[in-house]
Design a protein around this motif. Sequence first.
Motif, mmCIF file in Angstrom:
data_model
loop_
_atom_site.group_PDB
_atom_site.id
_atom_site.type_symbol
_atom_site.label_atom_id
_atom_site.label_comp_id
_atom_site.label_asym_id
_atom_site.label_seq_id
_atom_site.Cartn_x
_atom_site.Cartn_y
_atom_site.Cartn_z
ATOM 1 N N MET A 1 -0.271 17.484 7.727
ATOM 2 C CA MET A 1 -0.769 16.523 6.757
ATOM 3 C C MET A 1 -0.513 15.099 7.240
ATOM 4 S SD MET A 1 0.210 15.900 2.762
ATOM 5 C CE MET A 1 1.922 15.933 3.086
ATOM 6 N N ARG A 2 0.631 14.868 7.848
ATOM 7 C CA ARG A 2 0.963 13.514 8.316
ATOM 8 C C ARG A 2 -0.092 13.017 9.302
ATOM 9 N NH1 ARG A 2 3.327 10.197 5.660
ATOM 10 N NH2 ARG A 2 1.848 8.724 6.427
ATOM 11 N N ASN A 3 -0.568 13.907 10.158
ATOM 12 C CA ASN A 3 -1.582 13.539 11.135
ATOM 13 C C ASN A 3 -2.869 13.092 10.443
ATOM 14 O OD1 ASN A 3 -2.708 13.197 13.686
ATOM 15 N ND2 ASN A 3 -3.523 15.269 13.691
ATOM 16 N N ALA A 4 -3.262 13.792 9.389
ATOM 17 C CA ALA A 4 -4.480 13.433 8.652
ATOM 18 C C ALA A 4 -4.326 12.066 7.993
ATOM 19 C CB ALA A 4 -4.794 14.499 7.606
ATOM 20 N N LEU A 5 -3.148 11.774 7.469
ATOM 21 C CA LEU A 5 -2.912 10.472 6.843
ATOM 22 C C LEU A 5 -2.874 9.360 7.893
ATOM 23 C CD1 LEU A 5 -0.263 11.460 4.157
ATOM 24 C CD2 LEU A 5 -2.666 10.893 3.779
ATOM 25 N N ASP A 6 -2.339 9.660 9.060
ATOM 26 C CA ASP A 6 -2.336 8.676 10.148
ATOM 27 C C ASP A 6 -3.763 8.372 10.611
ATOM 28 O OD1 ASP A 6 0.423 8.522 10.052
ATOM 29 O OD2 ASP A 6 0.722 9.928 11.718
ATOM 30 N N GLN A 7 -4.587 9.407 10.703
ATOM 31 C CA GLN A 7 -5.989 9.203 11.083
ATOM 32 C C GLN A 7 -6.719 8.392 10.017
ATOM 33 O OE1 GLN A 7 -7.639 13.080 11.767
ATOM 34 N NE2 GLN A 7 -6.621 13.317 13.749
ATOM 35 N N LEU A 8 -6.414 8.656 8.759
ATOM 36 C CA LEU A 8 -7.019 7.899 7.666
ATOM 37 C C LEU A 8 -6.625 6.429 7.760
ATOM 38 C CD1 LEU A 8 -8.563 7.614 5.014
ATOM 39 C CD2 LEU A 8 -6.480 8.353 3.824
ATOM 40 N N GLU A 9 -5.365 6.163 8.019
ATOM 41 C CA GLU A 9 -4.909 4.775 8.143
ATOM 42 C C GLU A 9 -5.628 4.070 9.289
ATOM 43 O OE1 GLU A 9 -0.876 2.184 9.046
ATOM 44 O OE2 GLU A 9 -0.681 4.298 8.511
ATOM 45 N N GLU A 10 -5.754 4.755 10.407
ATOM 46 C CA GLU A 10 -6.444 4.176 11.558
ATOM 47 C C GLU A 10 -7.909 3.877 11.218
ATOM 48 O OE1 GLU A 10 -7.634 5.774 15.939
ATOM 49 O OE2 GLU A 10 -5.589 6.176 15.263
ATOM 50 N N ALA A 11 -8.552 4.784 10.500
ATOM 51 C CA ALA A 11 -9.947 4.581 10.108
ATOM 52 C C ALA A 11 -10.079 3.421 9.127
ATOM 53 C CB ALA A 11 -10.510 5.858 9.489
ATOM 54 N N MET A 12 -9.122 3.285 8.214
ATOM 55 C CA MET A 12 -9.182 2.199 7.234
ATOM 56 C C MET A 12 -9.013 0.828 7.887
ATOM 57 S SD MET A 12 -7.151 3.533 3.907
ATOM 58 C CE MET A 12 -7.930 4.603 2.719
ATOM 59 N N ARG A 13 -8.344 0.785 9.011
ATOM 60 C CA ARG A 13 -8.122 -0.491 9.694
ATOM 61 C C ARG A 13 -9.365 -0.972 10.444
ATOM 62 N NH1 ARG A 13 -3.068 -2.150 9.200
ATOM 63 N NH2 ARG A 13 -1.452 -0.628 8.752
ATOM 64 N N LYS A 14 -10.341 -0.091 10.634
ATOM 65 C CA LYS A 14 -11.574 -0.461 11.334
ATOM 66 C C LYS A 14 -12.643 -0.848 10.318
ATOM 67 C CE LYS A 14 -10.554 2.633 15.146
ATOM 68 N NZ LYS A 14 -10.966 3.828 15.876
ATOM 69 N N ASP A 15 -13.430 -1.858 10.659
ATOM 70 C CA ASP A 15 -14.450 -2.353 9.736
ATOM 71 C C ASP A 15 -15.694 -1.470 9.671
ATOM 72 O OD1 ASP A 15 -12.952 -4.553 8.994
ATOM 73 O OD2 ASP A 15 -13.797 -5.818 10.566
ATOM 74 N N ASP A 16 -15.998 -0.771 10.736
ATOM 75 C CA ASP A 16 -17.275 -0.067 10.820
ATOM 76 C C ASP A 16 -17.151 1.450 10.692
ATOM 77 O OD1 ASP A 16 -15.915 0.218 13.181
ATOM 78 O OD2 ASP A 16 -17.685 0.064 14.449
ATOM 79 N N VAL A 17 -16.093 1.918 10.036
ATOM 80 C CA VAL A 17 -15.861 3.362 9.936
ATOM 81 C C VAL A 17 -15.971 3.804 8.479
ATOM 82 C CG1 VAL A 17 -14.172 5.196 10.301
ATOM 83 C CG2 VAL A 17 -14.378 3.363 11.966
#
Length: 53
Positions: A1-17
């Motif tokens: 689950m931690r990996n999925a939340l880390d991926q979500l955080e990374e995606a939220m930091r990008k403007d075009d995702v």
Amino acid sequence: MRNALDQLEEAMRKDDVNTMPYILKAVEAYATIEEISNVGRKVFGTWKEPVIV
């Protein structure tokens, strides 16, 4: 689950995702609404209504 939340955080930091697929991955990994919301708050912060006197 931690990996999925880390991926979500990374995606939220990008403007075009589109973050919806990452949110769904987190849900499928049994992340709670609070955990997902905390990631959003970490990235975007919280909004506080200005006080007008």
